[in-house]
Design a protein around this motif. Structure first.
Motif, PDB file in Angstrom:
ATOM      1  N   MET A 249       0.840  -1.200   0.000  1.00 34.01           N
ATOM      2  CA  MET A 249       0.000   0.000   0.000  1.00 34.01           C
ATOM      3  C   MET A 249       0.879   1.254   0.000  1.00 34.01           C
ATOM      4  N   ASN A 250       1.968   1.219   0.763  1.00 36.64           N
ATOM      5  CA  ASN A 250       2.882   2.361   0.813  1.00 36.64           C
ATOM      6  C   ASN A 250       3.440   2.660  -0.578  1.00 36.64           C
ATOM      7  N   MET A 251       3.839   1.613  -1.295  1.00 35.15           N
ATOM      8  CA  MET A 251       4.371   1.801  -2.654  1.00 35.15           C
ATOM      9  C   MET A 251       3.289   2.349  -3.582  1.00 35.15           C
ATOM     10  N   THR A 252       2.082   1.770  -3.485  1.00 37.37           N
ATOM     11  CA  THR A 252       0.996   2.209  -4.364  1.00 37.37           C
ATOM     12  C   THR A 252       0.651   3.670  -4.122  1.00 37.37           C
ATOM     13  N   LEU A 253       0.577   4.048  -2.843  1.00 36.50           N
ATOM     14  CA  LEU A 253       0.226   5.429  -2.529  1.00 36.50           C
ATOM     15  C   LEU A 253       1.331   6.404  -2.935  1.00 36.50           C
ATOM     16  N   HIS A 254       2.557   5.893  -3.098  1.00 37.77           N
ATOM     17  CA  HIS A 254       3.645   6.753  -3.573  1.00 37.77           C
ATOM     18  C   HIS A 254       3.795   6.663  -5.093  1.00 37.77           C
ATOM     19  N   GLY A 255       2.805   6.095  -5.757  1.00 37.23           N
ATOM     20  CA  GLY A 255       2.761   6.175  -7.212  1.00 37.23           C
ATOM     21  C   GLY A 255       3.500   5.100  -7.967  1.00 37.23           C
ATOM     22  N   VAL A 256       3.915   4.003  -7.303  1.00 34.41           N
ATOM     23  CA  VAL A 256       4.525   2.881  -8.025  1.00 34.41           C
ATOM     24  C   VAL A 256       3.415   1.870  -8.288  1.00 34.41           C
ATOM     25  N   GLU A 257       3.102   1.624  -9.560  1.00 32.88           N
ATOM     26  CA  GLU A 257       1.872   0.909  -9.883  1.00 32.88           C
ATOM     27  C   GLU A 257       1.914  -0.581  -9.572  1.00 32.88           C
ATOM     28  N   ASP A 258       3.022  -1.258  -9.925  1.00 30.48           N
ATOM     29  CA  ASP A 258       3.044  -2.706  -9.726  1.00 30.48           C
ATOM     30  C   ASP A 258       4.420  -3.172  -9.244  1.00 30.48           C
ATOM     31  N   PRO A 259       4.792  -2.842  -8.005  1.00 31.40           N
ATOM     32  CA  PRO A 259       6.092  -3.273  -7.496  1.00 31.40           C
ATOM     33  C   PRO A 259       6.088  -4.774  -7.200  1.00 31.40           C
ATOM     34  N   ASP A 260       7.275  -5.367  -7.179  1.00 29.53           N
ATOM     35  CA  ASP A 260       7.413  -6.798  -6.867  1.00 29.53           C
ATOM     36  C   ASP A 260       7.639  -6.925  -5.354  1.00 29.53           C
ATOM     37  N   ILE A 261       6.555  -6.919  -4.592  1.00 27.14           N
ATOM     38  CA  ILE A 261       6.643  -7.069  -3.130  1.00 27.14           C
ATOM     39  C   ILE A 261       6.074  -8.444  -2.806  1.00 27.14           C
ATOM     40  N   ARG A 262       6.920  -9.357  -2.358  1.00 29.36           N
ATOM     41  CA  ARG A 262       6.434 -10.733  -2.223  1.00 29.36           C
ATOM     42  C   ARG A 262       6.894 -11.406  -0.932  1.00 29.36           C
ATOM     43  N   TYR A 263       6.165 -12.484  -0.622  1.00 34.77           N
ATOM     44  CA  TYR A 263       6.514 -13.279   0.559  1.00 34.77           C
ATOM     45  C   TYR A 263       7.797 -14.049   0.274  1.00 34.77           C
ATOM     46  N   LYS A 264       8.776 -13.868   1.134  1.00 35.65           N
ATOM     47  CA  LYS A 264       9.994 -14.657   1.011  1.00 35.65           C
ATOM     48  C   LYS A 264      10.764 -14.583   2.322  1.00 35.65           C
ATOM     49  N   ASP A 265      11.116 -15.729   2.858  1.00 39.47           N
ATOM     50  CA  ASP A 265      12.010 -15.769   4.015  1.00 39.47           C
ATOM     51  C   ASP A 265      13.425 -15.734   3.462  1.00 39.47           C
ATOM     52  N   SER A 266      14.019 -14.556   3.481  1.00 42.03           N
ATOM     53  CA  SER A 266      15.267 -14.327   2.733  1.00 42.03           C
ATOM     54  C   SER A 266      16.422 -15.206   3.175  1.00 42.03           C
ATOM     55  N   LEU A 267      16.433 -15.612   4.453  1.00 39.69           N
ATOM     56  CA  LEU A 267      17.569 -16.407   4.925  1.00 39.69           C
ATOM     57  C   LEU A 267      17.319 -17.911   4.828  1.00 39.69           C
ATOM     58  N   SER A 268      16.070 -18.324   4.668  1.00 36.51           N
ATOM     59  CA  SER A 268      15.761 -19.756   4.666  1.00 36.51           C
ATOM     60  C   SER A 268      15.517 -20.316   3.273  1.00 36.51           C
ATOM     61  N   GLN A 269      14.987 -19.475   2.383  1.00 38.31           N
ATOM     62  CA  GLN A 269      14.673 -19.975   1.047  1.00 38.31           C
ATOM     63  C   GLN A 269      15.838 -19.753   0.086  1.00 38.31           C
ATOM     64  N   GLU A 270      16.017 -20.712  -0.840  1.00 40.85           N
ATOM     65  CA  GLU A 270      17.063 -20.568  -1.848  1.00 40.85           C
ATOM     66  C   GLU A 270      16.767 -19.358  -2.752  1.00 40.85           C
ATOM     67  N   HIS A 271      17.755 -18.922  -3.490  1.00 39.90           N
ATOM     68  CA  HIS A 271      17.600 -17.652  -4.204  1.00 39.90           C
ATOM     69  C   HIS A 271      17.689 -17.768  -5.718  1.00 39.90           C
ATOM     70  N   ALA A 272      17.319 -18.945  -6.243  1.00 39.16           N
ATOM     71  CA  ALA A 272      17.286 -19.101  -7.700  1.00 39.16           C
ATOM     72  C   ALA A 272      16.329 -18.059  -8.267  1.00 39.16           C
ATOM     73  N   GLY A 273      16.740 -17.385  -9.302  1.00 39.45           N
ATOM     74  CA  GLY A 273      15.886 -16.343  -9.892  1.00 39.45           C
ATOM     75  C   GLY A 273      16.219 -14.956  -9.366  1.00 39.45           C
ATOM     76  N   ASP A 274      16.787 -14.890  -8.167  1.00 40.84           N
ATOM     77  CA  ASP A 274      17.162 -13.585  -7.614  1.00 40.84           C
ATOM     78  C   ASP A 274      18.681 -13.390  -7.569  1.00 40.84           C
ATOM     79  N   THR A 275      19.435 -14.482  -7.783  1.00 41.17           N
ATOM     80  CA  THR A 275      20.895 -14.389  -7.745  1.00 41.17           C
ATOM     81  C   THR A 275      21.417 -13.477  -8.863  1.00 41.17           C
ATOM     82  N   ASP A 276      22.353 -12.599  -8.503  1.00 39.49           N
ATOM     83  CA  ASP A 276      23.001 -11.697  -9.485  1.00 39.49           C
ATOM     84  C   ASP A 276      21.977 -10.880 -10.283  1.00 39.49           C
TER      85      ASP A 276
END
Length: 513
Positions: A249-276
């Motif tokens: 909601m904070n992003m939307t109200l600041h005018g970013v229409e479709d940010p990639d804000i998603r559920y992820k446990d950054s330290l427990s889940q592998e990072h395929a797709g986000d690496t580099d």
């Protein structure tokens, strides 16, 4: 800029929740978020209607479909009746029934739209207890102007500032002036792909977006750049569903229409797709002690074998950044001088394998009242081939606010933050403008500064020789003022004279008896 009148209206909304029995700030924010979302959906639908009417074409995007929702008697109620513009004029009882029995089920099932916002509304729960409270809050929110993007964002930020308690697992809100400093130092560009892997309310991403609007206004003139800004630039992860909703909601109200804000446990889940993948990481992750090896992502343990969350986050930042990518992240002081093998390994990695650009030591009260931990901002570039030459240090001693739990402003509002001119006395209360200015000179005049002042540079070889200790106190020189003392014989003579006077006085007193 928020006016006192608008702040007062928000305070009234807040007070209505408290008086109505909802005292948890996070729950208040969440319920307001839902209501603002419902209002926002109506705005989007209305905009599409007007555009279709103007062009004489069918609507490109329909938020509220035709027909009824199929819930309850007679096939339910028409989707049109769920629109904010109609709801706000209903009597309290009818409004409460429509919102609880029809609008919220509708919100939870709109995930097919595919946006982050719709996805996070899947878990939406309506907890406002009475029709009277709902009606009062809707009346108050309807009275707040939401047409202007800056006002919308500022209003939401003002509400977020009311989250005055730390969450679980070491979560707490990063002060906005510290975020602004880090964004200013990193100077995001229109081509950046920015990630905060512990995004919370998305404060870093929102501020980066505002920086780009202020410094690169032409970016919105080009469709490709505009689409990149709205759909590709901003990425945030969190494992708290409430925070994901608030952040989106904070992003939307600041005018970013479709940010990639998603559920992820950054330290427990592998990072395929986000690496580099990312060119800029901005973060102040929660540091909540230790994890078990079994629950820690294996690709992070491959970088540094440790259970310490602060070191795992450093490994994560390196994992997420693409070569050439930059980072400004907040770490607890221990990362800079800890003596374990893992501490030394991660520091050596930053200095030898990548380019460590700078360290800003923050005053220990900067996160009060949430936490009193000592922290620092670490600024580095991922290179995979070294590149560290001189490391810039700054000893920040004041951020414009008192360093106790009250955090009262020490200067007038126009002297707080980054973009202000300060005299010597004012600088002693707010170092942030000086930090931003000196950071830009780190490759030139800053290298000539003596180590007795607030900022200076240290050669890589000296850092390596010190076991990669990155604590500023290791390199800062303290000048002790020379004190001149009188010669001992002169002091002894004075003492003897005093003793003689005392003896004479006693004799005189004895003769009087």
């Amino acid at each position: 800029m928020l006016t006192g009148e608008l702040r007062s209206k928000i305070d009234n909304v807040w007070n209505a929740f408290w008086a109505g029995g909802i005292a948890n700030p996070l729950e208040v924010i969440e319920q307001i978020t839902y209501l603002l979302f419902i209002r926002g959906l109506d705005d989007v639908h209305t905009l599409a209607e007007r555009k279709a009417t103007r062009l004489g074409k069918p609507m490109e995007r329909t938020v509220f479909p035709k027909g009824k929702d199929g819930i309850g008697k007679d096939g339910g109620i028409a989707y049109e009746d769920m629109r904010w513009s109609r709801l706000k004029n209903r009597d309290p009882g009818t409004m409460f029934k429509i919102v609880s029995e029809h609008v919220f089920p509708f919100l939870r099932t709109m995930a097919e739209e595919g946006t982050a916002h719709a996805t996070h509304m899947k878990g939406a729960r309506f907890t406002i207890p009475t029709p009277a409270l709902l009606s009062k809050v809707v009346d108050l929110l309807a009275d707040i102007p939401m047409e202007d993007r800056d006002t919308k964002g500022d209003l939401y930020e003002y509400m977020l500032a009311k989250i005055a308690t730390a969450g679980q697992n070491g979560q707490f809100r990063t002060p906005r002036h510290i975020i602004a400093l880090m964004v200013e130092m990193m100077a995001p560009t229109p081509k950046d792909v920015i990630c905060d892997p512990a995004c919370g309310t998305c404060g870093f991403l929102v501020t980066a977006g505002e920086y780009l609007r202020d410094n690169h206004p032409k970016l919105f003139h080009d469709k490709e750049s505009r689409d990149h800004f709205n759909e590709e630039m901003f990425h945030g992860f969190d494992f708290d569903g409430t925070m994901l909703r608030i952040g989106t909601m904070n992003m939307t109200l600041h005018g970013v229409e479709d940010p990639d804000i998603r559920y992820k446990d950054s330290l427990s889940q592998e990072h395929a797709g986000d690496t580099d993948r990312y060119s800029l990481v901005l973060a102040n992750p929660p540091f909540a002690g230790s994890l078990d090896y079994d629950t820690t992502a294996k690709d992070l343990l491959a970088i540094v074998k440790t259970k310490k969350t602060e070191l795992l986050f450093m490994a994560l930042f390196l994992k997420l950044l693409k070569p050439g990518g930059r980072a400004a992240v907040i770490v607890p002081d221990g990362v800079l001088f800890g003596s374990s093998t893992a501490h030394k390994a991660i520091r050596r990695m930053l200095v030898e394998d990548h380019k460590l650009d700078g360290i800003v030591k923050l005053p220990s009260g900067v996160f009060r009242p949430y936490a009193g931990v000592s922290t620092a901002i670490v600024l580095f570039t991922k290179t995979n081939s070294g590149g560290t030459d001189q490391i810039w240090f700054y000893d920040c001693q004041a951020d414009g606010f008192s360093l106790d739990d009250k955090r009262n402003a020490l200067l007038p509002a126009d002297k707080i933050g980054l973009r202000t001119k300060l005299d010597g006395d004012e600088h002693a209360k707010n170092n942030l403008p000086d930090i931003a200015a000196r950071w830009k000179e780190r490759a030139s005049s800053e290298r000539e500064r003596p180590r007795t002042v607030q900022s200076f540079c240290v050669p890589k070889a000296e850092i390596a020789a010190a076991g990669y200790d990155l604590s500023i106190n290791r390199y800062k020189e303290v000048v002790h003022e020379a004190a001149e003392h009188r010669p001992p014989k002169e002091i002894i003579a004075e003492l003897k004279e005093l003793e003689r006077e005392i003896g004479a006085g006693l004799n005189e007193l004895e003769q009087m008896l």
